[in-house]
Design an enzyme around this catalytic site. Structure first.
Site, PDB file in Angstrom:
ATOM      1  N   ARG A  58      23.616 137.249 -16.705  1.00  0.00           N
ATOM      2  CA  ARG A  58      24.416 138.292 -16.058  1.00  0.00           C
ATOM      3  C   ARG A  58      25.313 137.756 -14.948  1.00  0.00           C
ATOM      4  O   ARG A  58      26.516 138.071 -14.890  1.00  0.00           O
ATOM      5  CB  ARG A  58      23.498 139.374 -15.459  1.00  0.00           C
ATOM      6  N   THR A  59      24.767 136.999 -14.032  1.00  0.00           N
ATOM      7  CA  THR A  59      25.524 136.659 -12.830  1.00  0.00           C
ATOM      8  C   THR A  59      26.713 135.769 -13.174  1.00  0.00           C
ATOM      9  O   THR A  59      27.850 136.022 -12.756  1.00  0.00           O
ATOM     10  CB  THR A  59      24.609 135.979 -11.795  1.00  0.00           C
ATOM     11  N   LYS A  87      23.188 112.435 -12.783  1.00  0.00           N
ATOM     12  CA  LYS A  87      23.270 111.008 -12.436  1.00  0.00           C
ATOM     13  C   LYS A  87      22.842 110.776 -10.998  1.00  0.00           C
ATOM     14  O   LYS A  87      22.958 109.666 -10.481  1.00  0.00           O
ATOM     15  CB  LYS A  87      24.711 110.513 -12.592  1.00  0.00           C
ATOM     16  N   ARG A 108      24.707 128.820  -7.970  1.00  0.00           N
ATOM     17  CA  ARG A 108      23.277 129.157  -8.137  1.00  0.00           C
ATOM     18  C   ARG A 108      22.519 127.850  -8.208  1.00  0.00           C
ATOM     19  O   ARG A 108      22.905 126.928  -8.958  1.00  0.00           O
ATOM     20  CB  ARG A 108      23.022 129.984  -9.390  1.00  0.00           C
ATOM     21  N   HIS A 136      20.029 136.698  -3.028  1.00  0.00           N
ATOM     22  CA  HIS A 136      20.937 136.921  -4.161  1.00  0.00           C
ATOM     23  C   HIS A 136      21.842 138.081  -3.724  1.00  0.00           C
ATOM     24  O   HIS A 136      21.712 139.207  -4.197  1.00  0.00           O
ATOM     25  CB  HIS A 136      20.123 137.266  -5.406  1.00  0.00           C
TER      26      HIS A 136
HETATM   27  N1   CP Z   1      20.110 139.555 -12.288  1.00  0.00           N
HETATM   28  C1   CP Z   1      20.383 138.245 -12.509  1.00  0.00           C
HETATM   29  O1   CP Z   1      20.557 137.458 -11.559  1.00  0.00           O
HETATM   30  O2   CP Z   1      20.433 137.905 -13.820  1.00  0.00           O
HETATM   31  P1   CP Z   1      20.776 136.456 -14.389  1.00  0.00           P
HETATM   32  O3   CP Z   1      19.640 135.543 -13.966  1.00  0.00           O
HETATM   33  O4   CP Z   1      20.890 136.617 -15.863  1.00  0.00           O
HETATM   34  O5   CP Z   1      22.057 135.999 -13.752  1.00  0.00           O
END
Ligand code: CP
Length: 309
Positions: A58-59, A87, A108, A136
């Protein structure tokens, strides 16, 4: 230019009220323009880099959709094994390199504090898409946007946050925003996965009313919204401990019978059994509408930090 121009988005507790309102109102405007069939060019000529050193559906894809809906381009690292991190390159050096190509960086990474490390290393705006068990923030923003759309309110609600509150970074970010709106919060977690004490202490300092319990049925009986989370298997050192705790809480039709009528059910997804498939047919099951709200929120963030809202 807005107050968010060239700003990093790292944690929800660092956002001012003015910044928060601006993000939500800009997202609503972009959503309206998309629904009216408009073609947007705010980010034309700009490049977004999405650096994902942990899995995501999603993100990453909603950030990339948001950038393309705004007419911009995207470069991506979707798997750390295919980048020079494999590396041994440091995160800061990778970030400095990417900042030479991109106008905004979304990161991320499994290490808490990693987004701050990247922000310290580069001059372009950095957006935290999840730093280990830290925060998040963009998920929490789309969660608040969803709550507002689904319930018609956001202030004074009673919200249950349930599941893995220790490692679940979405609830760390969301609880700060809900506390700011004067929501009453129930934290429901199995023993060992409670909300970290430093977070509940911070929330109480800003006046949050918090109930901590293991009784999900009692909490949903009083709640306008229940926000379910997955037990975060990837954060456990002991697989046996994960196996012991998974399945601690499940929302199913039987539980819904005992919930407050009209309750909104949310989940950041992915789900791995915490919400039974039968619940999908319930009209208050908002989790896939919640996913879709990630696009206008992330459009707003990208445009605002780039000064192109
Ligand atoms: N909600 C969320 O962060 O989903 P993903 O891990 O798929 O990005």
């Amino acid at each position: 230019m807005s107050v968010l121009h060239r700003k990093d988005i790292l944690r929800t507790d660092l956002l001012s009220d003015e910044e928060l309102e601006l993000i939500l109102s800009t997202a609503a405007r972009f959503e309206g323009e998309l629904q009216a069939g408009g073609r947007l060019h705010n980010m034309a000529g700009q490049i977004l880099a999405t650096l994902f050193f942990e899995p995501s559906t999603r993100t990453r894809l909603s950030f990339e959709t948001a950038m393309q809906r705004l007419g911009g381009g995207v470069i991506t690292v979707a798997d750390s094994k295919t980048s020079s991190a494999a590396k041994g390159e440091s995160l800061a050096d990778s970030a400095r390199t990417v900042a030479g190509y991109a106008d905004v960086i979304v990161i991320r990474h499994p290490r808490q504090g990693s987004a701050q490390e990247v922000a310290d290393a580069v001059d372009v705006p950095v957006i935290n898409a999840g730093d280990g068990a830290g925060q998040h923030p963009t998920q929490a923003l789309l969660d608040v946007y969803t709550i507002q759309k689904e319930t018609g309110a956001r202030e004074g609600l009673t919200v249950t946050l349930a599941g893995d509150l220790k490692y679940g970074r979405t609830v760390h970010s969301l609880s700060h925003l809900l506390a700011r709106f004067g929501c009453r919060l129930f934290f429901v977690a199995p023993a060992g996965l409670e909300m970290p004490a430093r977070i509940t202490a911070d929330l109480r300092k800003v006046g949050a009313e918090i109930g901590e319990t293991t009784d999900l049925v009692a909490a949903v009986g009083e709640s306008d919204v229940v926000y379910m989370t997955r037990i975060q298997r990837e954060r456990f050192e002991d697989p046996a401990e994960y196996e012991r705790l998974r399945g601690s809480y499940v929302i199913d039709s039987a539980l819904l019978q005992q919930a407050k009528p009209g309750i909104t059910i949310m989940h950041p997804l992915p789900r791995v059994g915490e919400i039974a498939l039968e619940v999908d047919a319930y009209e208050g099951a908002a989790y896939f509408r919640q996913v879709a709200n990630g696009v206008p929120i992330r459009m707003a963030l990208l445009a605002l930090v780039a000064g192109r809202e």
